[in-house]
Design a protein around this motif. Sequence first.
Motif, mmCIF file in Angstrom:
data_model
loop_
_atom_site.group_PDB
_atom_site.id
_atom_site.type_symbol
_atom_site.label_atom_id
_atom_site.label_comp_id
_atom_site.label_asym_id
_atom_site.label_seq_id
_atom_site.Cartn_x
_atom_site.Cartn_y
_atom_site.Cartn_z
ATOM 1 N N THR A 46 0.635 -1.298 0.003
ATOM 2 C CA THR A 46 0.046 -0.017 -0.069
ATOM 3 C C THR A 46 0.868 1.327 -0.109
ATOM 4 O O THR A 46 0.273 2.367 0.058
ATOM 5 C CB THR A 46 -0.871 -0.077 1.284
ATOM 6 O OG1 THR A 46 -0.043 0.082 2.363
ATOM 7 C CG2 THR A 46 -1.743 -1.216 1.238
ATOM 8 N N LYS A 78 -8.909 1.441 5.917
ATOM 9 C CA LYS A 78 -9.665 0.918 4.851
ATOM 10 C C LYS A 78 -8.858 0.506 3.511
ATOM 11 O O LYS A 78 -9.109 -0.635 3.117
ATOM 12 C CB LYS A 78 -10.719 1.822 4.364
ATOM 13 C CG LYS A 78 -11.909 2.300 4.931
ATOM 14 C CD LYS A 78 -12.834 3.423 4.302
ATOM 15 C CE LYS A 78 -13.893 3.589 5.296
ATOM 16 N NZ LYS A 78 -14.898 4.805 4.587
ATOM 17 N N LYS A 82 -8.521 -3.409 2.845
ATOM 18 C CA LYS A 82 -8.617 -4.096 1.348
ATOM 19 C C LYS A 82 -7.330 -4.859 0.793
ATOM 20 O O LYS A 82 -7.554 -5.662 0.316
ATOM 21 C CB LYS A 82 -8.984 -2.705 0.564
ATOM 22 C CG LYS A 82 -9.132 -2.879 -1.080
ATOM 23 C CD LYS A 82 -9.512 -1.624 -1.594
ATOM 24 C CE LYS A 82 -9.630 -1.579 -3.016
ATOM 25 N NZ LYS A 82 -8.544 -2.145 -3.980
ATOM 26 N N ASN A 85 -7.158 -8.225 2.443
ATOM 27 C CA ASN A 85 -8.156 -9.200 1.578
ATOM 28 C C ASN A 85 -7.756 -9.590 0.307
ATOM 29 O O ASN A 85 -8.071 -10.718 0.141
ATOM 30 C CB ASN A 85 -9.507 -8.425 1.878
ATOM 31 C CG ASN A 85 -10.237 -8.693 3.165
ATOM 32 O OD1 ASN A 85 -10.269 -9.786 3.785
ATOM 33 N ND2 ASN A 85 -10.596 -7.473 3.908
ATOM 34 N N GLU A 86 -7.111 -8.494 -0.364
ATOM 35 C CA GLU A 86 -6.769 -8.758 -1.903
ATOM 36 C C GLU A 86 -5.685 -9.998 -1.767
ATOM 37 O O GLU A 86 -5.744 -10.815 -2.662
ATOM 38 C CB GLU A 86 -6.132 -7.753 -2.457
ATOM 39 C CG GLU A 86 -7.468 -6.857 -3.050
ATOM 40 C CD GLU A 86 -7.240 -5.492 -3.578
ATOM 41 O OE1 GLU A 86 -5.760 -5.201 -3.544
ATOM 42 O OE2 GLU A 86 -7.876 -4.647 -3.957
ATOM 43 N N GLN A 329 -12.219 -6.635 10.348
ATOM 44 C CA GLN A 329 -12.563 -6.575 9.088
ATOM 45 C C GLN A 329 -13.551 -5.205 9.177
ATOM 46 O O GLN A 329 -14.136 -4.792 9.928
ATOM 47 C CB GLN A 329 -13.401 -7.778 8.575
ATOM 48 C CG GLN A 329 -12.763 -8.768 8.301
ATOM 49 C CD GLN A 329 -11.913 -9.120 6.892
ATOM 50 O OE1 GLN A 329 -11.774 -8.042 6.188
ATOM 51 N NE2 GLN A 329 -11.132 -9.983 6.883
#
Length: 329
Positions: A46, A78, A82, A85-86, A329
């Motif tokens: 990220t 967030k 994300k 989870n990806e 989550q």
Amino acid sequence: MKVYQLLMLTGLTASLVNADISSYTDGILAKVNSEIITVYDVAKATQPEEQRLRQYFAVNFPKNNGDAQAKFQEELTKLRVKAANEMIDHMVVFAEFKRKGFRLPPRVIEKRLDEIVNRNGGDWERFRATLQDQGQSLDDFRETVEKRMAVEVLLSQEVDSLVQVAPIEIEQWYQEHRSDYSSPPEIRLQALIIKRGGGSEGDFDARIQQTASLVRTETDFSKLVREHSEHFSAENDGDMGWMKVSDLSSEISDMISEYTKGHVAGPVRLNDDVWFVHLADVRAAVHRSFEEVRDSIEQQLYSQERTTRYASFIKKLRNQCFIRTYFEQ
């Protein structure tokens, strides 16, 4: 209770843009079968988006008050959730790729590596040195590329190849959403407003007559507004912005219904005030034909079905794997 929360990671990576990413304290965020996802993995993935996010908040919230900090933390969390989870999704897809006994030909992997190196200057030695500076060997990078390609191949087979949009679906969507592809007629008005009891001296009717005389002779309506309008909109040349014709009051609509762009109408009484209006611009109603929007509708429907199929496929694979997450989550 969850052991790690991505919100807590903000403290670990508060200066991510300006610091060496390898210096951060690591921790496990998720386990997928025998594989793990760490704080470092997510922070590395990220980093470019986090930098853009920090720059956005630095420009738009320079005071960096409590509300801005809270919003930044929310957006940062967030982003990391994300990304985590990806990563889990890609891991379960790769696990399925291996379970099916699939293998990528080495020449296909080498071709992809060549393409990547060529996009980065074409110098293999310099590319290898760059990887080393990032704490990664060429073999590690090759393995990463192979996994990504495997995920692409399986998703193409199990998701993309199954997505179909029939011509009748496209036409049906268009018929059911025709209003989405039409825009009503619009106008842009400037208003010169004389207020009863306004700041100008003299009798109200006299001010109206004086303004009407000026409107008939002066060609620069913006100048008239700035000099004679008694409404706060005079600071913006009386600009009322774009308005749908259907939203106009009956009084204004009656004033301009027979006029074209550039015409000045008035005076007309609205409540206790008197208005003169200039029809500054006109937009005719627009209706986009089926042929004009067919491709965009097809892309939209394709994207919707792919999203649905992807979610279903990932859900099935996740249920087949051992997954444990250590973040909210």
